[in-house]
Scaffold this active site. Structure first.
Site, PDB file in Angstrom:
ATOM      1  N   ASP A  51      -3.397   5.222   7.823  1.00 31.91           N
ATOM      2  CA  ASP A  51      -3.588   3.777   7.955  1.00 31.91           C
ATOM      3  C   ASP A  51      -2.360   3.108   8.572  1.00 31.91           C
ATOM      4  O   ASP A  51      -1.824   2.160   8.025  1.00 31.91           O
ATOM      5  CB  ASP A  51      -3.885   3.210   6.556  1.00 31.91           C
ATOM      6  CG  ASP A  51      -4.124   1.713   6.572  1.00 31.91           C
ATOM      7  OD1 ASP A  51      -4.734   1.219   7.534  1.00 31.91           O
ATOM      8  OD2 ASP A  51      -3.682   1.045   5.617  1.00 31.91           O
ATOM      9  N   GLU A  89      -1.670  11.358  -0.201  1.00 33.76           N
ATOM     10  CA  GLU A  89      -3.119  11.320  -0.354  1.00 33.76           C
ATOM     11  C   GLU A  89      -3.849  12.436   0.382  1.00 33.76           C
ATOM     12  O   GLU A  89      -4.762  12.170   1.185  1.00 33.76           O
ATOM     13  CB  GLU A  89      -3.667   9.948   0.045  1.00 33.76           C
ATOM     14  CG  GLU A  89      -3.126   8.850  -0.840  1.00 33.76           C
ATOM     15  CD  GLU A  89      -3.843   7.513  -0.672  1.00 33.76           C
ATOM     16  OE1 GLU A  89      -4.683   7.398   0.228  1.00 33.76           O
ATOM     17  OE2 GLU A  89      -3.559   6.596  -1.456  1.00 33.76           O
ATOM     18  N   TYR A  91      -5.786   1.442  -6.574  1.00 31.16           N
ATOM     19  CA  TYR A  91      -6.199   0.150  -6.032  1.00 31.16           C
ATOM     20  C   TYR A  91      -7.373  -0.435  -6.810  1.00 31.16           C
ATOM     21  O   TYR A  91      -8.319  -0.965  -6.223  1.00 31.16           O
ATOM     22  CB  TYR A  91      -6.554   0.313  -4.547  1.00 31.16           C
ATOM     23  CG  TYR A  91      -5.329   0.538  -3.676  1.00 31.16           C
ATOM     24  CD1 TYR A  91      -4.625  -0.540  -3.150  1.00 31.16           C
ATOM     25  CD2 TYR A  91      -4.860   1.819  -3.411  1.00 31.16           C
ATOM     26  CE1 TYR A  91      -3.493  -0.354  -2.366  1.00 31.16           C
ATOM     27  CE2 TYR A  91      -3.727   2.018  -2.629  1.00 31.16           C
ATOM     28  CZ  TYR A  91      -3.052   0.929  -2.114  1.00 31.16           C
ATOM     29  OH  TYR A  91      -1.931   1.118  -1.344  1.00 31.16           O
ATOM     30  N   GLU A 109       1.720   3.430  -5.327  1.00 28.28           N
ATOM     31  CA  GLU A 109       1.100   2.376  -4.506  1.00 28.28           C
ATOM     32  C   GLU A 109       0.164   1.554  -5.363  1.00 28.28           C
ATOM     33  O   GLU A 109      -0.612   2.113  -6.149  1.00 28.28           O
ATOM     34  CB  GLU A 109       0.245   2.971  -3.363  1.00 28.28           C
ATOM     35  CG  GLU A 109       1.033   3.511  -2.205  1.00 28.28           C
ATOM     36  CD  GLU A 109       0.144   4.022  -1.068  1.00 28.28           C
ATOM     37  OE1 GLU A 109      -0.993   3.530  -0.916  1.00 28.28           O
ATOM     38  OE2 GLU A 109       0.604   4.917  -0.354  1.00 28.28           O
TER      39      GLU A 109
HETATM   40  C1  GCB Z   1      -3.257   4.084   0.691  1.00 24.78           C
HETATM   41  C2  GCB Z   1      -2.424   4.788   1.697  1.00 24.78           C
HETATM   42  C3  GCB Z   1      -1.682   3.844   2.614  1.00 24.78           C
HETATM   43  C4  GCB Z   1      -2.601   2.690   3.003  1.00 24.78           C
HETATM   44  C5  GCB Z   1      -2.980   1.954   1.743  1.00 24.78           C
HETATM   45  C6  GCB Z   1      -3.941   0.790   2.022  1.00 24.78           C
HETATM   46  O1  GCB Z   1      -3.655   4.629  -0.301  1.00 24.78           O
HETATM   47  O2  GCB Z   1      -1.527   5.699   1.129  1.00 24.78           O
HETATM   48  O3  GCB Z   1      -1.249   4.538   3.732  1.00 24.78           O
HETATM   49  O4  GCB Z   1      -2.014   1.834   3.921  1.00 24.78           O
HETATM   50  O5  GCB Z   1      -3.642   2.819   0.875  1.00 24.78           O
HETATM   51  O6  GCB Z   1      -3.492  -0.326   2.153  1.00 24.78           O
HETATM   52  O7  GCB Z   1      -5.128   1.048   2.145  1.00 24.78           O
END
Ligand code: GCB
Length: 609
Positions: free
Chosen positions: A157, A401, A454, A490
């Site tokens: 990403d 990931e 998330y 994260e």
């Molecule tokens: C993740 C990834 C990261 C992305 C992020 C997102 O899990 O590790 O590279 O940018 O989510 O914002 O989706």
């Protein structure tokens, strides 16, 4: 400024068939000026160049004065994305696979006295066996696409910036030279134990090697005439992250390891390497630096900015470290690739802890084969070789990931983890996981469980009321399964600066604050048990591929891409300074003379509701 041209031919092979490297690039076609270091993508107004996939060509001239021909002359490229071929005066001198890491070649045997031309061809194509992996997809429907139409699919990403991203250097050493230094430190009571190995080349031409450890004032605190051994530094000043001490004097103490080599013919070579004395370890619930618990409160970053893309930029480095200190962040992850050595130097000097990550981002089904694995091992070796003496680096991250719920992930990560531990038994190893704890196959080889989550963003979007329950259950399940400490590496929500709504709504600044604050409630409870760190995704907004879920890039930054704070940055600042304060009052870390200033107060920020 270098001369630059992309090879936009259908085959992308015109540069090789016409041998562009045999003469100045401007003689084989039109060129434009291209800055080095920089990504080439955002330098012009051309969409074709921004989104280009294939070989890009650079050339430039350099001059080697005759008096230098008694020396070894080396050409070093600090990094180029991704696969690179280098010619000097039309002769191929080196190839390198993969970006983000340095490579070099000795030019002495190519007779480079006087003016020379260096030509560099770089290919940014990502395939199933590159790191990061990707695929090239040919679109074959003639009703929809012209003949030969292809796209580069990414499994990551962030924008696939390309170019000569870091400095290109010509440097010299004597013919008999210090090739490598490895330093490993330990602590015995108040003493620092410094084990070292100096490798000199060619070893048979070395008369003597002298090493000395100098303190910050330049005084020698230990010496030896052996190229390998252990030196005791009495009453050592340890390397501490800035968050663990209360006086600037105790922060990130660096000694200098000064090596002087004398060759059989009496010529000397000298190298001064800054290093810190510190240890890293983990229990089932703690992360320990110098045998004291360390709670990591930091950010994941990117090398990313307007215009230069991923190009090295000193003002940006300084600004980012000032912002890290402003935030009170004591730790960064080099998501998702090794960062410039100039960034790592700042981390060492300013006492910011680093989780050093390889470019193994988005390893999916089809990327676990032997070719990928052996390239991954090679990349880990280059990364560890580059950063092995850095006190700020406490942990190697093998990947971000990967699809670690797949059976093939187990052998893959077992192999890499064992390899890393063999190369460097003094640091921790991990990969950053996002699999479900029940499916996870490879986290058993990690020393610390690094987990990206998330909740209320990619699942149950907007439902911040579920974060507490879901995050608590998930982290507890991970810890119970593996009995290892956990870092949430994260968590974050996309936020458009200036967008406000109350009650909160996704993408508003209010939502980002509410989202982060819900996570913090869980962190505050679990850090009393097994949670040893929290890292926001992301420090700043960054560019990505164009897609319907990204509004000109990923907007999960605490700061905009131009490094201006969103509301969340103030919230994080209050939290991180508060965490630092409570840590500092709990422990007197630095040896002997640590005192906690009663004047310390967290910065005042506006209330968060
Ligand atoms: C993740 C990834 C990261 C992305 C992020 C997102 O899990 O590790 O590279 O940018 O989510 O914002 O989706």
């Amino acid at each position: 400024m270098w001369n630059f041209r992309i090879d936009a031919s259908e085959s992308r092979f015109q540069g090789f068939s016409e041998k562009w490297y045999t003469r100045p690039l401007k003689q084989s076609g039109p060129v434009i000026p291209m800055p080095v270091p920089a990504s080439y993508n955002d330098i012009t107004q051309s969409k074709e160049l921004r989104d280009f996939v294939g070989w890009a060509w650079y050339d430039n001239e350099f001059y080697v004065p005759p008096e230098l021909t008694t020396k070894r002359v080396v050409l070093r490229i600090d990094s180029a994305h991704y696969n690179t071929i280098v010619w000097v005066n039309g002769q191929e001198v080196m190839q390198h696979f993969g970006g983000h890491l340095p490579f070099e070649v000795e030019l002495t045997k190519y007779d480079v006295q006087g003016p020379n031309r260096v030509t560099v061809a770089i290919n940014n194509t990502l395939t199933p066996t590159t790191l990061p992996p990707g695929t090239i997809e040919y679109k074959n429907d003639p009703l929809k696409y012209p003949k030969g139409y292809f796209v580069q699919n990414l499994q990551m990403d962030f924008f696939n910036y390309a170019g000569i991203h870091r400095s290109v250097k010509i440097y010299t050493t004597p013919k008999v030279y210090i090739d490598d230094i490895t330093i490993v430190t330990g602590i015995q009571e108040t003493n620092g134990m410094v084990s070292y190995t100096v490798k000199s080349t060619p070893a048979s031409s070395v008369q003597s090697v002298h090493v000395a450890i100098l303190d910050r004032e330049g005084r020698s605190v230990g010496e030896s005439g052996q190229s390998q051994g252990q030196i005791t530094v009495h009453n050592a000043n340890l390397w501490w992250p800035y968050s663990m001490v209360t006086s600037a004097n105790e922060t990130a103490y660096l000694y200098t390891f000064k090596v002087t080599l004398t060759s059989n013919s009496g010529v000397t070579d000298q190298y001064s390497l800054p290093f810190g004395i510190r240890t890293v370890s983990a229990t089932s619930t703690q992360l320990l630096l110098n045998n004291k618990p360390f709670y990591c409160h930091g950010v994941a970053k990117h090398e990313d900015a307007d215009i230069r893309g991923k190009g090295l930029d000193f003002p940006l480095i300084a600004k980012d470290f000032n912002l890290l200190r402003w935030l009170g962040a004591n730790c960064i992850r080099t998501s998702h690739y090794p960062y410039a050595e100039e960034i790592m130097d700042q981390a060492d000097q300013q006492g910011v802890v680093v989780i050093d990550e390889s470019p193994g981002v988005g390893i999916h089904k089809g990327n676990f084969g032997n070719e990928s694995l052996s390239h991954h091992l090679q990349v880990m070796e280059e990364m560890i070789q580059r950063d092995k003496n850095r006190p700020a680096v406490i942990m190697w991250s093998m990947a971000n990931e990967p699809q670690s719920g797949l059976p093939e992930a187990e052998f893959y990560f077992k192999t890499i983890s064992q390899f890393v531990k063999k190369m460097d038994p003094t640091r921790l190893v991990t990969f950053v996981a996002n699999a479900d704890y029940q499916e996870e196959k490879a986290a058993q080889y990690n020393d610390i469980l690094c987990i990206n989550r998330y909740f209320a963003w990619y699942s149950d979007c907007s439902h911040t009321e579920l974060i507490n329950l879901q995050l608590t259950n998930d982290l507890q399940a991970f810890h119970s399964k593996y009995s290892k400490p956990v870092i949430v590496t994260e968590y974050g929500a996309d936020t458009i600066p200036g967008l406000h709504q109350d009650p909160s709504f996704v993408f508003t600044e209010e939502f980002q604050v509410e989202f982060l604050t819900e996570y913090h409630k869980v962190f505050d409870r679990l850090k009393k048990e097994f949670l040893v760190g929290e890292m926001v995704w992301n420090f700043a907004d960054f560019m990505t591929l164009q897609q319907i879920t990204r509004v000109v890039g990923n907007k999960k930054g605490l700061f905009t891409r131009q490094r201006q704070p969103k509301m969340s940055a103030h919230v994080m600042r209050s939290r991180y300074h508060g965490l630092m304060h409570s840590n500092a009052t709990q422990h007197s870390y630095a040896q002997g003379h640590a005192t906690v200033s009663s004047k310390f107060t967290p910065p005042v920020v506006f209330p968060v509701g």
